[in-house]
Motif scaffolding. Structure first.
Motif, PDB file in Angstrom:
ATOM      1  N   ARG A   1       0.726  -1.239   0.143  1.00  0.00           N
ATOM      2  CA  ARG A   1      -0.042   0.149  -0.006  1.00  0.00           C
ATOM      3  C   ARG A   1       0.896   1.393   0.109  1.00  0.00           C
ATOM      4  NH1 ARG A   1      -2.159  -0.671   4.350  1.00  0.00           N
ATOM      5  NH2 ARG A   1      -1.257   0.834   5.684  1.00  0.00           N
ATOM      6  N   VAL A   2       0.784   2.169  -1.049  1.00  0.00           N
ATOM      7  CA  VAL A   2       1.698   3.272  -1.199  1.00  0.00           C
ATOM      8  C   VAL A   2       0.755   4.582  -1.147  1.00  0.00           C
ATOM      9  CG1 VAL A   2       3.529   2.169  -2.405  1.00  0.00           C
ATOM     10  CG2 VAL A   2       1.406   3.318  -3.723  1.00  0.00           C
ATOM     11  N   LEU A   3       1.474   5.550  -0.718  1.00  0.00           N
ATOM     12  CA  LEU A   3       0.788   6.882  -0.488  1.00  0.00           C
ATOM     13  C   LEU A   3       1.245   7.607  -1.674  1.00  0.00           C
ATOM     14  CD1 LEU A   3      -1.238   8.719   1.078  1.00  0.00           C
ATOM     15  CD2 LEU A   3       0.681   9.530   2.215  1.00  0.00           C
ATOM     16  N   GLY A   4       0.517   7.925  -2.728  1.00  0.00           N
ATOM     17  CA  GLY A   4       1.153   8.475  -4.085  1.00  0.00           C
ATOM     18  C   GLY A   4       0.689  10.206  -4.024  1.00  0.00           C
ATOM     19  N   LYS A   5       0.813  10.562  -5.320  1.00  0.00           N
ATOM     20  CA  LYS A   5       0.809  11.899  -5.475  1.00  0.00           C
ATOM     21  C   LYS A   5      -0.754  12.601  -5.085  1.00  0.00           C
ATOM     22  CE  LYS A   5       4.098  13.320  -9.009  1.00  0.00           C
ATOM     23  NZ  LYS A   5       4.146  13.693 -10.358  1.00  0.00           N
ATOM     24  N   GLY A   6      -0.728  13.776  -4.431  1.00  0.00           N
ATOM     25  CA  GLY A   6      -2.241  13.952  -3.941  1.00  0.00           C
ATOM     26  C   GLY A   6      -2.632  13.292  -2.827  1.00  0.00           C
ATOM     27  N   ARG A   7      -1.626  12.655  -2.132  1.00  0.00           N
ATOM     28  CA  ARG A   7      -1.931  11.994  -0.947  1.00  0.00           C
ATOM     29  C   ARG A   7      -2.848  10.795  -1.257  1.00  0.00           C
ATOM     30  NH1 ARG A   7       0.774  13.542   3.044  1.00  0.00           N
ATOM     31  NH2 ARG A   7      -0.273  12.363   4.788  1.00  0.00           N
ATOM     32  N   LYS A   8      -2.992  10.274  -2.513  1.00  0.00           N
ATOM     33  CA  LYS A   8      -3.800   9.158  -2.822  1.00  0.00           C
ATOM     34  C   LYS A   8      -3.423   7.811  -2.441  1.00  0.00           C
ATOM     35  CE  LYS A   8      -6.437  11.720  -6.259  1.00  0.00           C
ATOM     36  NZ  LYS A   8      -6.631  12.097  -7.736  1.00  0.00           N
ATOM     37  N   THR A   9      -3.928   6.868  -1.882  1.00  0.00           N
ATOM     38  CA  THR A   9      -3.525   5.465  -1.576  1.00  0.00           C
ATOM     39  C   THR A   9      -3.875   4.613  -2.657  1.00  0.00           C
ATOM     40  OG1 THR A   9      -3.749   5.984   0.742  1.00  0.00           O
ATOM     41  CG2 THR A   9      -3.587   3.755   0.223  1.00  0.00           C
ATOM     42  N   ARG A  10      -2.888   3.651  -3.268  1.00  0.00           N
ATOM     43  CA  ARG A  10      -3.312   2.556  -4.018  1.00  0.00           C
ATOM     44  C   ARG A  10      -2.568   1.306  -3.627  1.00  0.00           C
ATOM     45  NH1 ARG A  10       0.812   5.040  -6.510  1.00  0.00           N
ATOM     46  NH2 ARG A  10       2.453   3.717  -7.591  1.00  0.00           N
ATOM     47  N   ILE A  11      -3.220   0.236  -3.879  1.00  0.00           N
ATOM     48  CA  ILE A  11      -2.620  -1.009  -3.822  1.00  0.00           C
ATOM     49  C   ILE A  11      -1.888  -1.648  -5.007  1.00  0.00           C
ATOM     50  CG2 ILE A  11      -2.842  -3.511  -2.909  1.00  0.00           C
ATOM     51  CD1 ILE A  11      -3.753  -1.299  -0.657  1.00  0.00           C
ATOM     52  N   VAL A  12      -0.716  -2.006  -4.835  1.00  0.00           N
ATOM     53  CA  VAL A  12      -0.051  -2.528  -5.887  1.00  0.00           C
ATOM     54  C   VAL A  12       0.584  -3.826  -5.595  1.00  0.00           C
ATOM     55  CG1 VAL A  12       1.849  -1.874  -7.483  1.00  0.00           C
ATOM     56  CG2 VAL A  12       0.747  -0.074  -6.170  1.00  0.00           C
TER      57      VAL A  12
ATOM     58  N   GLY B   1      -0.418   4.730 -10.708  1.00  0.00           N
ATOM     59  CA  GLY B   1      -1.022   5.738 -10.042  1.00  0.00           C
ATOM     60  C   GLY B   1      -1.214   7.015 -10.737  1.00  0.00           C
ATOM     61  N   HIS B   2      -1.260   6.960 -11.935  1.00  0.00           N
ATOM     62  CA  HIS B   2      -1.591   8.240 -12.847  1.00  0.00           C
ATOM     63  C   HIS B   2      -2.978   8.519 -12.852  1.00  0.00           C
ATOM     64  CE1 HIS B   2       2.244   7.245 -15.701  1.00  0.00           C
ATOM     65  NE2 HIS B   2       2.641   7.880 -14.495  1.00  0.00           N
ATOM     66  N   ALA B   3      -3.108   9.867 -12.634  1.00  0.00           N
ATOM     67  CA  ALA B   3      -4.429  10.468 -12.356  1.00  0.00           C
ATOM     68  C   ALA B   3      -5.246  10.435 -13.868  1.00  0.00           C
ATOM     69  CB  ALA B   3      -4.648  11.597 -11.713  1.00  0.00           C
ATOM     70  N   ASP B   4      -4.231  10.808 -14.935  1.00  0.00           N
ATOM     71  CA  ASP B   4      -4.789  10.794 -16.301  1.00  0.00           C
ATOM     72  C   ASP B   4      -4.169   9.725 -16.989  1.00  0.00           C
ATOM     73  OD1 ASP B   4      -5.406  11.724 -18.829  1.00  0.00           O
ATOM     74  OD2 ASP B   4      -4.912  13.607 -18.655  1.00  0.00           O
ATOM     75  N   ILE B   5      -5.020   9.023 -18.003  1.00  0.00           N
ATOM     76  CA  ILE B   5      -4.471   8.074 -18.888  1.00  0.00           C
ATOM     77  C   ILE B   5      -3.496   8.585 -20.094  1.00  0.00           C
ATOM     78  CG2 ILE B   5      -5.937   7.878 -20.690  1.00  0.00           C
ATOM     79  CD1 ILE B   5      -5.895   4.673 -20.127  1.00  0.00           C
TER      80      ILE B   5
END
Length: 296
Positions: A167-178, A262-266
């Motif tokens: 679980r990582v904390l990415g840009k904009g403090r958004k969490t994602r599971i990888v 974790g890209h917000a924009d494709i």
């Protein structure tokens, strides 16, 4: 409210409401300082008095001053974000950037390692304490495509090695599971045995047990690459680029790679290729050169 005060209020909202990083806010501040200076020289006292023709002149002047197409696009993006907020608040009645476009930015595919080079890099470390740490660090970079800030901020509680997830904390403090590949899991288990796995402790430690610094990671990767005779400039983002490129080459699943990175924009992911989509963890296990589980 004066233009300077409106900019400061918007930057404060970015920090408090959107949890933007200090680096992001500094970038906006520099861009908007250029706009404020332009308005001052043109004796434009309010954002509502800005018209698209004046904004075209502003962009043209920055271009003549030597600002690159990429920087001009970022400048336009900063201004658009501010103007959207002012419009929502009813502080301007029109879009000063309506119909204004910046120069085209030609985006090149980032340099990457091939599979043999990536394997040689991540497997090239010794068995001493530093070697165990560096092996785990490199394996996780290549296995999961993390950003440098995401890796240095990891704590053991963020890892589920049995499930093969981080679980990582990415840009904009958004969490994602990888997903985490088998080789990286093995290297992280070896690291945990060597230094302990207190839940709240940093996974990758620097001096005094503190989280490893980004500069130290960059220096270690440069040293390791030189030791192995790499001609390419090896840096943390190179392994992220390599991860993305190898995943897309193997799977053709752009949407899955967008989620993994974790890209917000494709559109950001499309610098790697122009392919289409399918399904996430399944694609990862089937496609990543070092993610395949035993027996698969």
């Amino acid at each position: 409210m004066q233009t300077q005060a409106l900019v400061q209020a918007w930057l404060a909202r970015l920090a408090t409401e959107r949890k933007a990083s200090a680096h992001t806010i500094d970038g906006y501040r520099r861009d908007l300082a250029k706009l404020l200076r332009f308005m001052q020289t043109q004796q434009i006292e309010s954002f509502d008095a800005l018209m698209p023709g004046r904004m075209r002149g502003f962009i043209a002047a920055e271009h003549r001053a030597g600002l690159s197409p990429k920087s001009l696009q970022r400048l336009l993006s900063s201004c658009r974000s501010l103007f959207r907020q002012l419009t929502r608040e009813g502080l301007i009645t029109h879009d000063p950037l309506a119909g204004v476009r910046g120069p085209k930015v030609h985006r090149k595919l980032p340099q990457v390692l091939d599979v043999d080079e990536a394997t040689a890099l991540v497997e090239g470390e010794g068995e001493d304490a530093l070697g165990v740490r560096d092996r785990a660090m490199l394996e996780l970079f290549y296995s999961s495509g993390l950003r440098l800030s995401e890796l240095t901020g990891l704590r053991w509680l963020d890892l589920d090695l049995d499930a093969g997830e981080v679980r990582v904390l990415g840009k904009g403090r958004k969490t994602r599971i990888v997903p985490v590949g088998r080789h990286a899991i093995d290297a992280l288990r070896a690291l945990g045995q060597a230094q302990g796995r207190d839940a709240d402790a940093p996974v990758f430690r620097g001096r005094g047990g503190a989280p490893i610094s980004p500069r130290t990671v960059q220096a270690r990767m440069k040293t390791l690459a030189l030791r192995q005779g790499f001609a390419k400039h090896v840096h943390p983002h190179l392994l992220r680029h390599t991860f993305a490129s190898h995943m897309l080459e193997s799977s053709g699943d752009l949407r899955a790679v967008q989620e993994l990175l974790g890209h917000a924009d494709i559109a950001t992911t499309q610098i790697y290729t122009h392919l289409d989509f399918q399904h996430l963890a399944k694609v990862y296990d089937a496609a990543h050169p070092r993610a395949r589980r035993k027996g698969s």
